[in-house]
Motif scaffolding. Sequence first.
Motif, PDB file in Angstrom:
ATOM      1  N   ILE A 449       0.911  -1.425  -0.059  1.00  0.00           N
ATOM      2  CA  ILE A 449       0.014  -0.196  -0.194  1.00  0.00           C
ATOM      3  C   ILE A 449       0.923   1.189   0.001  1.00  0.00           C
ATOM      4  O   ILE A 449       1.719   1.512   0.851  1.00  0.00           O
ATOM      5  CB  ILE A 449      -0.905  -0.009   1.212  1.00  0.00           C
ATOM      6  CG1 ILE A 449      -1.434  -1.344   1.571  1.00  0.00           C
ATOM      7  CG2 ILE A 449      -2.026   1.116   1.444  1.00  0.00           C
ATOM      8  CD1 ILE A 449      -2.626  -1.253   2.963  1.00  0.00           C
ATOM      9  N   SER A 450       0.719   2.071  -0.880  1.00  0.00           N
ATOM     10  CA  SER A 450       1.409   3.601  -1.052  1.00  0.00           C
ATOM     11  C   SER A 450       0.261   4.489  -0.902  1.00  0.00           C
ATOM     12  O   SER A 450      -0.898   4.480  -1.069  1.00  0.00           O
ATOM     13  CB  SER A 450       1.904   3.755  -2.248  1.00  0.00           C
ATOM     14  OG  SER A 450       2.905   2.558  -2.646  1.00  0.00           O
ATOM     15  N   GLY A 451       0.757   5.716   0.143  1.00  0.00           N
ATOM     16  CA  GLY A 451      -0.212   6.495   0.068  1.00  0.00           C
ATOM     17  C   GLY A 451      -0.278   7.752  -0.940  1.00  0.00           C
ATOM     18  O   GLY A 451      -0.905   8.730  -0.913  1.00  0.00           O
ATOM     19  N   CYS A 452       0.616   7.622  -1.939  1.00  0.00           N
ATOM     20  CA  CYS A 452       0.742   8.566  -3.172  1.00  0.00           C
ATOM     21  C   CYS A 452       1.298   7.663  -4.201  1.00  0.00           C
ATOM     22  O   CYS A 452       1.970   6.790  -3.916  1.00  0.00           O
ATOM     23  CB  CYS A 452       1.038   9.745  -2.909  1.00  0.00           C
ATOM     24  SG  CYS A 452       3.029  10.117  -2.836  1.00  0.00           S
ATOM     25  N   ILE A 453       1.287   8.743  -5.291  1.00  0.00           N
ATOM     26  CA  ILE A 453       1.823   8.035  -6.601  1.00  0.00           C
ATOM     27  C   ILE A 453       3.375   7.650  -6.535  1.00  0.00           C
ATOM     28  O   ILE A 453       3.998   6.939  -7.396  1.00  0.00           O
ATOM     29  CB  ILE A 453       1.550   8.762  -7.600  1.00  0.00           C
ATOM     30  CG1 ILE A 453       1.724   8.243  -8.903  1.00  0.00           C
ATOM     31  CG2 ILE A 453       2.250  10.279  -7.646  1.00  0.00           C
ATOM     32  CD1 ILE A 453       0.783   7.143  -9.447  1.00  0.00           C
ATOM     33  N   ALA A 455       4.929   5.906  -4.534  1.00  0.00           N
ATOM     34  CA  ALA A 455       4.921   4.312  -4.452  1.00  0.00           C
ATOM     35  C   ALA A 455       6.097   3.835  -3.411  1.00  0.00           C
ATOM     36  O   ALA A 455       6.693   2.943  -3.511  1.00  0.00           O
ATOM     37  CB  ALA A 455       5.111   3.804  -5.834  1.00  0.00           C
ATOM     38  N   CYS A 456       6.241   4.621  -2.356  1.00  0.00           N
ATOM     39  CA  CYS A 456       7.197   3.959  -1.498  1.00  0.00           C
ATOM     40  C   CYS A 456       6.862   2.772  -0.737  1.00  0.00           C
ATOM     41  O   CYS A 456       7.417   1.830  -0.128  1.00  0.00           O
ATOM     42  CB  CYS A 456       7.449   5.270  -0.249  1.00  0.00           C
ATOM     43  SG  CYS A 456       7.940   6.789  -0.708  1.00  0.00           S
ATOM     44  N   GLY A 457       5.321   2.586  -0.964  1.00  0.00           N
ATOM     45  CA  GLY A 457       4.856   1.189  -0.276  1.00  0.00           C
ATOM     46  C   GLY A 457       4.742   0.023  -1.466  1.00  0.00           C
ATOM     47  O   GLY A 457       4.049  -0.791  -1.252  1.00  0.00           O
TER      48      GLY A 457
HETATM   49  S1  SF4 Z   1       5.608   7.525   2.136  1.00  0.00           S
HETATM   50 FE1  SF4 Z   1       6.063   7.929  -0.241  1.00  0.00          FE
HETATM   51  S2  SF4 Z   1       4.249   6.666  -1.219  1.00  0.00           S
HETATM   52 FE2  SF4 Z   1       3.749   7.064   1.097  1.00  0.00          FE
HETATM   53  S3  SF4 Z   1       2.643   8.989   0.855  1.00  0.00           S
HETATM   54 FE3  SF4 Z   1       4.796   9.714   1.391  1.00  0.00          FE
HETATM   55  S4  SF4 Z   1       5.722  10.032  -0.608  1.00  0.00           S
HETATM   56 FE4  SF4 Z   1       3.935   8.929  -1.074  1.00  0.00          FE
END
Ligand code: SF4
Lengths: 543, 96
Positions: A449-453, A455-457
């Motif tokens: 799961i990533s919280g945005c594009i 893609a750290c997840g």
């Molecule tokens: S950790 Fe990375 S994928 Fe997750 S919300 Fe922050 S920048 Fe986006």
Amino acid sequence: MYQYDKYDQSIVDARVEEFRDQVKRRLAGEITEDQFKPLRLMNGLYLQLHAYMLRVAVPYGTLSGPQMHMLAHIARKYDRGYGHFTTRQNIQYNWIKLDECPDILAELATVEMHAIQTSGNCIRNISSDQYAGAAADEVADPRPWAELLRQWSTFHPEFTYLPRKFKIAVIAADEDRAAMRLHDIGIQLVKKDGVLGGRIFVGGGMGRTPMIAPEIKNFVTADDLLSYVEACLRVYNRYGRRDNIYKARIKILIHEIGADEYRRQVEEEFVAVKALGIDPPQAEFDRITAFFAPPAFDAGASDAIDRTDPDFAVWLDQNVKPHKQPGYAIVNISLKKTGDIPGDASADQIDVMADLATKYSFDELRVTHAQNIVLPHVAVRDLPEVWRTLDAAGLAAANLDLITDIIACPGLDYCSLANARSIPVAQKIASRFADQGRQRDLGELKLKISGCINACGHHHAGHIGILGVDKKGTENYQLLLGGSGAEDASLGKITGPGFDEDGIVDAVEKVTNVYLGVRADGERFLDTYRRVGMEPFKEALYG
Amino acid sequence: MKLLTGNDLPSGDVIWWTGSGWSRHVEDAADTGTDGEAILAVEQAARRVNGAYVIDAAATPDGPRPAHIKERIRALGPTVRMDLTLKPEVSPEVVL
Ligand code: SF4
């Protein structure tokens, strides 16, 4: 494990003092935030949603017991009693104070750790296989190569201001446990006619334009490896785009000019680089390699184990992997007990893991890109005691590679770039599938799961991936199926319209039900998806 | 209404402009109207705030409520560690 020589130690110590001075000048108003920001980022210090966040490098995910204790100490003394292990095999602290940061770095330096090159457009921490030195299937230990790359890339003057950040992974087995082909450069050590060398993959990555790295060279002999990597970087540094942040990664360059043209240029550059003589003399490489000599295993250790405790037996089957040395095993410590925040560990838990490493794993630990911890060399006879200790510390979740072993980035709970929260979604899915029998029946299922594009997840590489998006100011979640970060690397595809927070949990359950209904014998979720395609899943979700 | 927010320079804590200074509690935030950018420039130059910016919010009986969920989470703390937030007693749903 590698130990700093006087050069390593002196550059890290000097960097601490340099940063101490920079912080002092910032607090005194002698430099502005615009001037200070790139300096703090070069030392791993971000300003996040609630506070400063410090990212500490764990080179190729390898730690000693005393280093792990230091991470616990930092969490306790300077943060709020916990740390977050990341998909880059590093650790992050979420509540750091600027004026205390130089002291933290000074303490880290006492155990040969730092936060250098954990941010910025430079070569980041080298990642590797968490089973390095322990896996039966490796052709060589990848860590000496990772260490060589670490030394070469540290403060490399030519590559300190690349067009964009740059990530390198080194593995040495056919089974890819490090998402190697999703790195800017992935190196797989191989043997050809008994000679050690590397397959070189360049231009992989996640983010908004995910790509699987194409193979640029199918064999580079070990004594040319560093020159070849330098040539790969040089071509990128020369032609990578600096005018558009979204097109600045090497994957875009290779996509635009094509792998063949990129390869041609690298080969040309390699000739020039090779003449510089940057590949280390054998004596230096041997010096580095000696630090990674196998520990003093007990040659007569037995593989016999008492499996009468059913909980212990489940943990053995799920989290313990075979070791190349008879009588030893690799222990995976899941940081994903139901209700846990994926990758978070309290200072006390970090201390427990450090003690176990010292007592039972030749003082070694590894951080995995799946946000778990590994004790790489545990005698089979010690497994019951290790398990009991982990269990008492809430660290014995028997779910490695199951649906509840979720990778989740910090998301909107901590990250200023986020669109949506990741952690609560991970927690809800983990609760929904908490039943041990149910998750084991589903088998290997990598949910990311990533919280945005950004893609750290690693959502693109999840058998099931979830991407948080902002839909007119509310959190919304897209579902992806069919990704893999392993040796069968593939990118997930979006199923269709997104879901709200509860809807995405239901959606995950629906796709697992489709799988259970149509799977053939021995098929993992990913195999079934690849065989039957997207349609049955779409039908269940939107039909 | 418009609020001015940023981070405290040495500690990094989230802070809100109260009309005469800075508070860690969004309830204390004052409507900056059209003055936000001007206050920001003075306060950043004096290093009383770092990374400041103006956001939209609604006036409610409980105080200002930031328009965007990101700012509501900034104002509260991580919803997955309510023990570390400014209001451990409330439900994380308050940010929704
Ligand atoms: S950790 Fe990375 S994928 Fe997750 S919300 Fe922050 S920048 Fe986006």
